[in-house]
Design an enzyme around this catalytic site. Structure first.
Site, PDB file in Angstrom:
ATOM      1  NE  ARG A   1     -21.182  36.032  14.217  1.00 19.62           N
ATOM      2  CZ  ARG A   1     -21.162  35.372  15.365  1.00 19.62           C
ATOM      3  NH1 ARG A   1     -20.029  34.996  15.894  1.00 19.62           N
ATOM      4  NH2 ARG A   1     -22.285  35.110  16.006  1.00 19.62           N
TER       5      ARG A   1
ATOM      6  CE  LYS B   1     -31.655  19.517  29.031  1.00 26.78           C
ATOM      7  NZ  LYS B   1     -30.537  19.490  29.970  1.00 26.78           N
TER       8      LYS B   1
ATOM      9  N   GLY C   1     -29.681  30.510  18.944  1.00 23.41           N
ATOM     10  CA  GLY C   1     -29.298  29.095  19.028  1.00 23.41           C
ATOM     11  C   GLY C   1     -29.160  28.441  17.667  1.00 23.41           C
TER      12      GLY C   1
ATOM     13  N   GLY D   1     -26.925  35.093  21.377  1.00 22.50           N
ATOM     14  CA  GLY D   1     -27.294  35.510  22.735  1.00 22.50           C
ATOM     15  C   GLY D   1     -28.023  36.847  22.787  1.00 22.50           C
TER      16      GLY D   1
HETATM   17  P1  AMP Z   1     -32.069  24.743  21.548  1.00 23.08           P
HETATM   18  O1  AMP Z   1     -30.593  24.992  21.480  1.00 23.08           O
HETATM   19  O2  AMP Z   1     -32.640  24.842  22.900  1.00 23.08           O
HETATM   20  O3  AMP Z   1     -32.820  25.576  20.529  1.00 23.08           O
HETATM   21  O4  AMP Z   1     -32.284  23.222  21.179  1.00 23.08           O
HETATM   22  C1  AMP Z   1     -31.958  22.679  19.932  1.00 23.08           C
HETATM   23  C2  AMP Z   1     -31.864  21.197  20.103  1.00 23.08           C
HETATM   24  O5  AMP Z   1     -33.107  20.668  20.527  1.00 23.08           O
HETATM   25  C3  AMP Z   1     -31.526  20.480  18.814  1.00 23.08           C
HETATM   26  O6  AMP Z   1     -30.256  19.898  18.964  1.00 23.08           O
HETATM   27  C4  AMP Z   1     -32.620  19.428  18.693  1.00 23.08           C
HETATM   28  O7  AMP Z   1     -32.122  18.158  18.303  1.00 23.08           O
HETATM   29  C5  AMP Z   1     -33.161  19.344  20.094  1.00 23.08           C
HETATM   30  N1  AMP Z   1     -34.526  18.816  20.111  1.00 23.08           N
HETATM   31  C6  AMP Z   1     -35.611  19.338  19.541  1.00 23.08           C
HETATM   32  N2  AMP Z   1     -36.679  18.551  19.750  1.00 23.08           N
HETATM   33  C7  AMP Z   1     -36.268  17.486  20.469  1.00 23.08           C
HETATM   34  C8  AMP Z   1     -36.916  16.330  21.005  1.00 23.08           C
HETATM   35  N3  AMP Z   1     -38.229  16.121  20.819  1.00 23.08           N
HETATM   36  N4  AMP Z   1     -36.176  15.477  21.714  1.00 23.08           N
HETATM   37  C9  AMP Z   1     -34.858  15.700  21.912  1.00 23.08           C
HETATM   38  N5  AMP Z   1     -34.193  16.760  21.432  1.00 23.08           N
HETATM   39  C10 AMP Z   1     -34.886  17.662  20.720  1.00 23.08           C
END
Ligand code: AMP
Length: 397
Positions: free
Chosen positions: A36, A197, A354, A377
């Site tokens: 940064r 999610k 993320g 964010g």
């Molecule tokens: P996000 O912060 O929402 O972008 O999510 C990232 C996280 O999603 C990472 O830690 C991944 O390990 C998790 N992830 C991605 N695909 C899967 C999956 N099929 N099952 C469980 N976790 C997942």
């Protein structure tokens, strides 16, 4: 949008309040990652070279209006000065007599870092009195912190109403990249969204289906869409209570002419662990005691073909559990493919939010994308179609 850039301003002998992002990782009072800091150097150098007095404003951590010593910006002075190759002074407060005395001592081209703006409650409240106290030490305000632009704070938004204002280099680069990707993009536009999610990305998905031509959904969140289509996803991460939301998003996409691409096959395992025994199965073959941890090879080929068909790519989130091998395979393969299309001049690729930066670094291709946002964010809120107050305030009146 129309805003002033550094080149539009005359900084000579002016006190220039520059809002930067110095919220760097720190351990025991030592900066552990200077990414940064490196990003703000060009803005500081250019203002100093134009004989401006560079007065840096930044927040660090969440002291919530208290003077918490571990959240001082003082440890940033040394790495900042070393990377700049210029001396940097420090004032123990960002307003009041200490700040004023330090600013009065400045000469054209000198650099001063003021203490954490969030040591004052007025910062996060965007209190007009606090913004006025900040403005007393400046003639010009430069916002170089896109990553803080989703917050309407005194140093990110309030100041823009009090002083002549322009965008710093990082802000400008980010705005250019984002408007090239979603403002007036070259079509077809493909969005790839993965991650754990859908609950945290509903607004983002709703906005994207209205703007892009194709949307690839991968990662854990794809399971909720698959479940909504009647696929038995076994023990996979899945938000069964959000299948209606998934249906609504698919319906909106359908009506708006956005093609949604879901996985066609999956890599499954029985435990969430590196090198867990795994196999590739079609989606109607996920055993009840298994979980989907990555998209399969047929899905990878489909996503690559979609990338080949696209002129613009927006990417957020991994396609699988990329932190544990071999469930990083799809994310790595697709990231490398997008990077190679970008290098060939066939694709404009913008990624961020993320874990996305970590994902692309893991694939070794972050430098080959057209733009990788480290803004977190703020980047996600932009993808959600929200107006960022710090950006809106830059709009040329
Ligand atoms: P996000 O912060 O929402 O972008 O999510 C990232 C996280 O999603 C990472 O830690 C991944 O390990 C998790 N992830 C991605 N695909 C899967 C999956 N099929 N099952 C469980 N976790 C997942």
């Amino acid at each position: 949008m129309s805003y002033r850039a550094l080149d539009d301003m005359n900084f000579e002998d002016k006190r220039v309040l520059v809002r930067v992002d110095l919220n760097v990782p720190m351990e025991d009072g030592k900066v552990t990652d200077t990414t940064r800091i490196e990003r703000v150097l060009p803005t500081i150098r250019d203002i100093a070279a134009a004989d401006g007095k560079v007065i840096l404003l930044a927040h660090f951590g969440r002291p919530k209006g208290e003077r918490i010593p571990s959240m001082s910006l003082k440890p940033v002075v040394r790495p900042l000065s070393e990377l700049l190759g210029l001396s940097v002074d420090f004032a123990e407060d960002c307003i009041g007599p200490e700040a004023q005395a330090a600013v009065e001592k400045m000469v054209p081209g000198s650099i001063l870092l003021l203490e954490n703006t969030r040591y004052h409650k007025g910062e996060e409240k965007n209190d007009p009195e606090f913004a006025k106290a900040l403005a007393e030490n400046g003639d010009i305000y430069v916002n170089g912190a896109f990553s803080a632009a989703h917050r309407a704070h005194a140093s990110t938004e309030g100041l823009a109403h009090l002083l002549p204002t322009c965008a710093g280099h990082t802000m400008q680069a980010e705005l250019d990249a984002l408007s090239a990707a979603l403002g007036e993009p070259k079509r077809p536009v493909l969005a790839v969204v993965g991650g754990a999610k859908i609950s945290s990305k509903i607004d983002l998905l709703e906005n994207l289906v209205a703007k892009v031509d194709m949307l690839v959904i991968g990662g854990g969140m794809a399971n909720t869409f698959l479940a909504a289509k009647g696929v038995d996803v076994g023990k996979s991460l899945c938000e069964h209570d959000l299948t209606d939301t998934a249906c609504r998003i698919m319906d909106k996409a359908d009506k708006g002419g956005c093609e949604i691409v879901l996985p066609a096959d999956a890599v499954i395992a029985r435990e969430f662990a590196a090198h867990a025994g795994n196999e590739i199965v079609p989606l109607d073959g996920v055993p009840a005691d298994a979980m989907i941890l990555d998209v399969g090879p047929a899905s990878i080929d489909t996503v690559k073909a979609k990338i080949d068909a696209a002129a613009t790519l927006v990417w957020n989130g991994p396609l699988g559990a990329f932190e544990i091998e071999p469930f990083d395979a799809a994310t790595v393969a697709v990231a490398r493919h997008a990077a190679s299309r970008t290098k060939d001049g066939k694709l404009l690729s913008v990624a961020g939010g993320g874990d996305t930066v970590a994902t692309l670094n893991h694939a070794g291709v972050a430098q080959d994308f057209s733009y990788v946002s480290t803004a977190g964010g703020a980047f996600l809120e932009w993808l959600e179609g929200k107006v960022l107050p710090g950006v809106a305030a830059l709009e040329r009146g």
